[in-house]
Structure formats: structure tokens, C-alpha cells
Design an enzyme around this catalytic site. Structure first.
Site, PDB file in Angstrom:
ATOM      1  N   GLY A 100       0.799  -1.223   0.000  1.00  0.00           N
ATOM      2  CA  GLY A 100       0.000   0.000   0.000  1.00  0.00           C
ATOM      3  C   GLY A 100       0.827   1.265   0.000  1.00  0.00           C
ATOM      4  O   GLY A 100       0.360   2.318  -0.457  1.00  0.00           O
ATOM      5  N   LYS A 121       9.255   3.721   0.052  1.00  0.00           N
ATOM      6  CA  LYS A 121       8.135   3.580   0.979  1.00  0.00           C
ATOM      7  C   LYS A 121       7.600   4.974   1.293  1.00  0.00           C
ATOM      8  O   LYS A 121       8.314   5.816   1.842  1.00  0.00           O
ATOM      9  CB  LYS A 121       8.565   2.880   2.272  1.00  0.00           C
ATOM     10  CG  LYS A 121       7.389   2.593   3.210  1.00  0.00           C
ATOM     11  CD  LYS A 121       7.801   1.735   4.392  1.00  0.00           C
ATOM     12  CE  LYS A 121       6.604   1.424   5.276  1.00  0.00           C
ATOM     13  NZ  LYS A 121       6.972   0.591   6.437  1.00  0.00           N
ATOM     14  N   ARG A 191      14.175   1.651   1.034  1.00  0.00           N
ATOM     15  CA  ARG A 191      14.661   0.533   1.829  1.00  0.00           C
ATOM     16  C   ARG A 191      15.079  -0.618   0.918  1.00  0.00           C
ATOM     17  O   ARG A 191      14.657  -0.690  -0.241  1.00  0.00           O
ATOM     18  CB  ARG A 191      13.627   0.077   2.851  1.00  0.00           C
ATOM     19  CG  ARG A 191      12.316  -0.402   2.268  1.00  0.00           C
ATOM     20  CD  ARG A 191      11.332  -0.762   3.363  1.00  0.00           C
ATOM     21  NE  ARG A 191      10.115  -1.340   2.820  1.00  0.00           N
ATOM     22  CZ  ARG A 191       9.116  -1.798   3.563  1.00  0.00           C
ATOM     23  NH1 ARG A 191       9.193  -1.725   4.891  1.00  0.00           N
ATOM     24  NH2 ARG A 191       8.039  -2.311   3.013  1.00  0.00           N
ATOM     25  N   ASP A 268       1.228 -10.974   6.958  1.00  0.00           N
ATOM     26  CA  ASP A 268       1.743 -10.169   5.833  1.00  0.00           C
ATOM     27  C   ASP A 268       2.982  -9.370   6.225  1.00  0.00           C
ATOM     28  O   ASP A 268       3.623  -8.769   5.352  1.00  0.00           O
ATOM     29  CB  ASP A 268       0.658  -9.231   5.291  1.00  0.00           C
ATOM     30  CG  ASP A 268       0.052  -8.351   6.377  1.00  0.00           C
ATOM     31  OD1 ASP A 268      -0.644  -8.891   7.239  1.00  0.00           O
ATOM     32  OD2 ASP A 268       0.280  -7.126   6.359  1.00  0.00           O
ATOM     33  N   ASN A 269       3.322  -9.377   7.504  1.00  0.00           N
ATOM     34  CA  ASN A 269       4.542  -8.711   7.969  1.00  0.00           C
ATOM     35  C   ASN A 269       5.641  -9.713   8.312  1.00  0.00           C
ATOM     36  O   ASN A 269       6.589  -9.374   9.016  1.00  0.00           O
ATOM     37  CB  ASN A 269       4.251  -7.848   9.201  1.00  0.00           C
ATOM     38  CG  ASN A 269       3.376  -6.652   8.864  1.00  0.00           C
ATOM     39  OD1 ASN A 269       3.343  -6.204   7.730  1.00  0.00           O
ATOM     40  ND2 ASN A 269       2.658  -6.140   9.845  1.00  0.00           N
ATOM     41  N   ASP A 278       8.981  -4.412   7.998  1.00  0.00           N
ATOM     42  CA  ASP A 278       7.850  -3.534   8.304  1.00  0.00           C
ATOM     43  C   ASP A 278       7.908  -2.988   9.726  1.00  0.00           C
ATOM     44  O   ASP A 278       7.234  -3.476  10.636  1.00  0.00           O
ATOM     45  CB  ASP A 278       6.515  -4.239   8.056  1.00  0.00           C
ATOM     46  CG  ASP A 278       6.190  -4.300   6.574  1.00  0.00           C
ATOM     47  OD1 ASP A 278       6.936  -3.700   5.787  1.00  0.00           O
ATOM     48  OD2 ASP A 278       5.219  -4.964   6.199  1.00  0.00           O
TER      49      ASP A 278
END
Length: 513
Positions: A100, A121, A191, A268-269, A278
Site C-alpha cells: 500500500g 516507501k 529501503r 503479511d509482515n 515492516d
């Protein structure tokens, strides 16, 4: 920087192009979408990691590189993209998620053949931003830049930060989700990682029954990142899962070693390579508390509290096992591997604690010793990092009250001092069971126990300074985090000042970007 050398192998392997409608939310049967950074006309560089840039093959920073760092005027060889993945968030299936706020520039290969993925990011919306704007604020960007580098220098597998820049625009955020939005300075971080693949990438393909693509994704991952796997057929997927379990366990043990709390261990992390990924509402632990969570979104259940991180890692691996089942097709193997995770994790955890205490090996009664220690730490509200630093200094003449008053967040009355004295007495007896010298024991402790950790209050002060145009503390913190096992700046090796208790953005954090 040599940005012309950036390549994009990922999109060559998993085709899917939604560039005609880049803001589309649902992207079924697709693992990525091409998308461009929004571009910020007046970026201002705050920090650049020259050491990392040279290491990965980009070379030193030049003034003309600022455009690229802000997502502007990209070279013709670059077609940015974002990836889709799924996940379980706070224990619930969330369906399709995705990058996102992350946009991939591509991949760079250094002179030794090592490949590194590079992404912005906070550079604008993607098809996976849902209803958000894809931007990032200064506070979260500073936190990620500094903490990812701090973790790297602590010796913990992690993504890393290449650059940090102000975007020149303001972003509206409700920091505590309590109906009080306000404007904050926007920022963008670049990153890097060997790969940003997550458990969620595999969950998405499995949930959509795209088993052919799931297998191709597993093959791609094994071929590029798991060269130690040489088996064929579905046995290579078993080896793949077993190694992921061990990498994940080893990572969480390292988090326990330094007192790192991730704060939002959704599937998802979770990195498929066992990296810390994250950096959101994370925190290094001040006073020792197994129930500590820095994330207000995680209250009151404290699912992602410090002491639960091993348990949650196993739960997340169960979800990955479900995702990989269509290509492994062996329930008994998956159950056995997951059931063995606990034994592997706790054995590694206790061996890690042995090093922190200076024990040369794990003995039968050490589990009871560690349990008693945990109770003492919580009752006396002792600072986790500083406790071990003080432990190194103890001798027969030590005034325990004076020594540990400096690292306690409560009053050490007579009753508590008696308990401390008893523990130190038992600790001394346990040291006598070592087969190494006192000097070697201290060396074990010094390698396992950092002198400097990047505490939330230091990050808070740093962000406040950058907001008014000062970078003195930022520069000092960057120097300190490069040598965390040395007391480079004694003023940082102190417990959290009381004035920062319960301060929003310091002791109290949320998932707000």
C-alpha cells in the site's frame, strides 16, 4: 549512484499489468501491478546510507541522485511496480492486501553477484493502498530508517534503509485513531532487502487457488534465495518449509535477545527469508515485561506482546503451512514440523539466555533459574538492557542497591533488595558450574548484551528535532547504532526518563503511518 544498473526480474517471472488503471483495488490472479511514484518536486535529503549504497553496488551519493530518492525523473530502464499479497491481521483473515505504501524500483547486483531489491516507501498510492494515499509521515520514516539500521548493527536479520528524505508536502494523519487528525511532514524512505517476499504472497495465491503460480513462486524463491536446497519434486518444498520455520525461530530468539517488540506480527509482515520487516509500532523494551506491547491497536488483547512473539511466529507458520499444502500435500509432515517448532525455539531461546548470563552451556536446572529471573525482573521493574550491563560489574564488594537503583523503574525497598540479593547469590553459584573462566564468561555476556539500544524516547526526541530543522541528535544516533556493543555515548546508556512515560508517539504508538 548507478541507478541505470537497476533491473526488474520479478515482473519478468510473474506477469500482470494493471497500468491502465493503477488505482484499482482488486487484482485477482495477479502478483504485481506496474505503478509510478507520485513524484515530489522539492524533496530534501535528511540522511543517506553511503556504506550500504556502495555495498549493494549503487556507489556514493551525488546531488543529481536526489530526484531518484524522491521518485522523480526516473531512468528509462526503470518500470516501478507494487506486489499483491494477503494475510491474517490480528488473527483474522484479511483477504487481499499488498504494497500500500511500497513501490519497487527493481533489483541491483553488486560486484560479487549479490542481488538486492530496492523500493520506495511513502511514494504514493498503489492498487493495494485501499482507501489510503500511499504517503508516509516523517515520524514513521525516521523510525524505520534508524531502527532497521540499528537492528542490522545488532547482528539481527533485517531489511535496511538507504535514504530518508522530506517530500516537501504535508500529510494528514490521526496518530491515535481518536478523531483528531492533523497535518504532519511527509517523508519517503528507500529501503532494501535481499527479498521483500512475505508469507502473504504465498497465502494470496493459495487462497485464490492459483496453485500453478503458487508453485512457480516457491520455485522462484528456492532458486534465488535457498540455494542450499538441492532436492527435487515435492520434497524440495518440504525442505523449503522446514528452513523457513528455523529461520523464523532464530529471528524471534534474536528479538528476545535484544528486547525488540515488533508490535504487529501479522502474516503479511512476516518475511519468507526470516528478516525483520515492516517497522511500524515497534519498540525496544525498557523495563522488562513479558506482557509489553507498544501498539495501542493491539490492546487490550496484547496478541503481539513481547513474551508472545514465539507463539505468534508458530501460529503464523501454521498459516503458511496451509498456504503451501497444495504443493507439499503431506499433512503429517506439516504437523510434525510445526509441532517441533516449539522445542527448537525454546531450546534456542534458553541457549541465548545462557550467553546473556555468561553461562557456557545450558544445564538441567537453568529453566527454573530463568523463570525466577523473569519474576524478579518484572517485580523490580528492571531495565532489560541495563540489568545485564550492571550484572557484568558485580563483585564481592558491590552495593547491589546502589548498582540496581540506577536501572529500576520503581523504588527498591528492603524487601525487593533481599530478593535481589538472593538472586545474585544463586547466580554466583550457577557461574561456579561453568567450565570457562570468569573473563571468558564476561566476554560471552558482552557479545550477547548491547550497551546501546535505540529506545523510543530517543527516536521521539530525534523526530522532534528534525521537525524544527535540526539533525544533531540524528547524526549522533547514527554513530551510536553502528557500535551497539560499545558505550560510545554514555548518555544513551540510561533508563527512560520519567517525563516520557505515557507520551503519545513515544511510549504510546499506533499503526498510523
Amino acid at each position: 549512484m548507478n541507478i541505470e544498473n537497476i533491473e526488474q526480474p520479478f515482473i519478468k517471472i510473474f506477469p500482470g499489468d494493471l497500468s491502465s488503471n493503477p488505482m484499482q483495488r482488486n487484482t485477482p490472479k495477479v502478483l504485481f501491478s506496474t505503478v509510478s511514484p507520485v513524484g515530489f518536486p522539492n524533496p530534501k535529503l535528511i540522511a543517506f546510507n553511503n556504506e550500504l549504497s556502495e555495498e549493494i553496488g549503487l556507489g556514493k551519493f551525488k546531488e543529481q541522485d536526489l530526484d531518484f530518492l524522491g521518485g522523480n525523473n526516473l531512468p528509462k530502464n526503470i518500470q516501478p511496480y507494487s506486489t499483491a499479497y494477503a494475510g491474517h491481521q490480528f488473527g483474522n483473515w484479511a483477504g487481499q492486501l499488498g504494497d500500500g505504501r511500497a513501490i519497487f524500483a527493481g533489483e541491483i547486483t553488486n560486484q560479487f553477484g549479490k542481488k538486492t531489491e530496492i523500493q520506495w516507501k511513502g511514494a504514493g498510492a498503489t492498487p493495494y493502498s485501499r482507501h489510503a494515499d500511499g504517503r508516509a509521515v516523517l515520524r514513521s520514516s525516521v523510525r524505520e530508517y534508524l531502527m532497521s539500521e540499528a537492528m542490522f548493527h545488532l547482528g539481527i536479520p533485517t531489511t535496511r534503509a538507504l535514504s530518508l528524505a522530506l517530500t516537501g508536502e504535508d500529510v494528514v494523519r490521526d496518530i491515535m485513531y481518536n478523531g483528531n487528525p492533523k497535518e504532519e511532514k511527509g517523508a519517503v524512505v528507500i529501503r532494501t532487502a535481499e527479498s521483500f517476499l512475505r508469507f502473504g504472497h504465498f497465502e494470496l495465491m493459495s487462497a485464490q487457488r492459483e496453485y500453478k503460480t503458487l508453485q512457480e513462486l516457491a520455485d522462484f524463491t528456492i532458486k534465488n534465495y535457498y540455494l542450499e536446497i538441492t532436492t527435487d519434486g515435492n520434497h524440495k518444498y518440504k525442505d523449503f518449509f522446514e528452513i523457513i520455520c528455523k529461520k523464523t525461530a532464530d529471528l524471534i530468539v534474536e528479538w528476545f535477545r535484544v528486547g525488540f517488540v515488533h508490535g504487529v506480527m501479522n502474516t503479511d509482515n512476516m518475511s519468507i527469508l526470516g528478516l525483520t520487516i515492516d517497522y511500524g509500532p515497534f519498540s525496544m523494551m525498557d523495563e522488562y515485561d513479558l506482557n509489553f506491547t507498544p501498539n495501542t491497536t493491539d490492546l487490550p488483547g496484547r496478541r503481539y506482546a513481547f513474551g508472545k512473539q514465539g507463539q505468534i511466529a508458530q501460529w503464523n507458520l501454521w498459516q503458511l503451512a496451509n498456504a503451501l499444502h497444495p504443493i507439499i500435500q503431506d499433512e503429517k509432515f506439516l504437523e510434525k514440523t510445526l509441532n517441533e517448532f516449539g522445542d527448537y525455539f525454546w531450546n534456542a531461546h534458553d541457549n541465548m539466555l545462557c550467553q546473556k548470563f555468561g553461562f557456557d552451556k545450558l544445564l538441567k536446572n537453568d529453566e527454573e533459574f530463568f523463570t525466577n529471573w523473569q519474576g524478579l525482573m518484572q517485580e523490580l521493574q528492571l531495565d532489560y538492557t541495563l540489568f545485564f550491563n550492571q550484572l557484568e560489574k558485580i563483585n564481592e564488594k558491590t552495593d547491589l542497591k546502589a548498582l540496581f537503583d540506577e536501572v529500576s523503574y520503581t523504588i527498591l525497598d528492603n524487601e525487593r533488595i533481599l530478593k535481589l540479593e538472593l538472586f545474585i547469590k544463586n547466580y554466583s553459584k550457577r557461574l561456579e558450574e561453568n567450565s570457562i573462566s570468569k573473563k571468558d564468561s564476561i566476554e560471552l555476556m558482552q557479545k550477547a548484551n548491547p550497551k546501546f539500544i535505540l529506545r523510543n524516547y530517543l527516536l521521539f526526541e530525534c523526530i522532534e528535532e528534525i521537525n524544527i530543522g535540526k539533525t544533531d541528535l540524528l547524526d549522533k544516533l547514527i554513530l551510536a547504532l553502528k557500535n551497539p556493543y560499545q558505550e560510545t555515548f554514555p548518555e544513551f546508556s540510561k533508563k527512560r526518563p520519567a517525563k516520557y512515560d505515557n507520551i503519545i508517539g513515544c511510549s504510546t504508538l499506533s499503526c498510523s503511518s
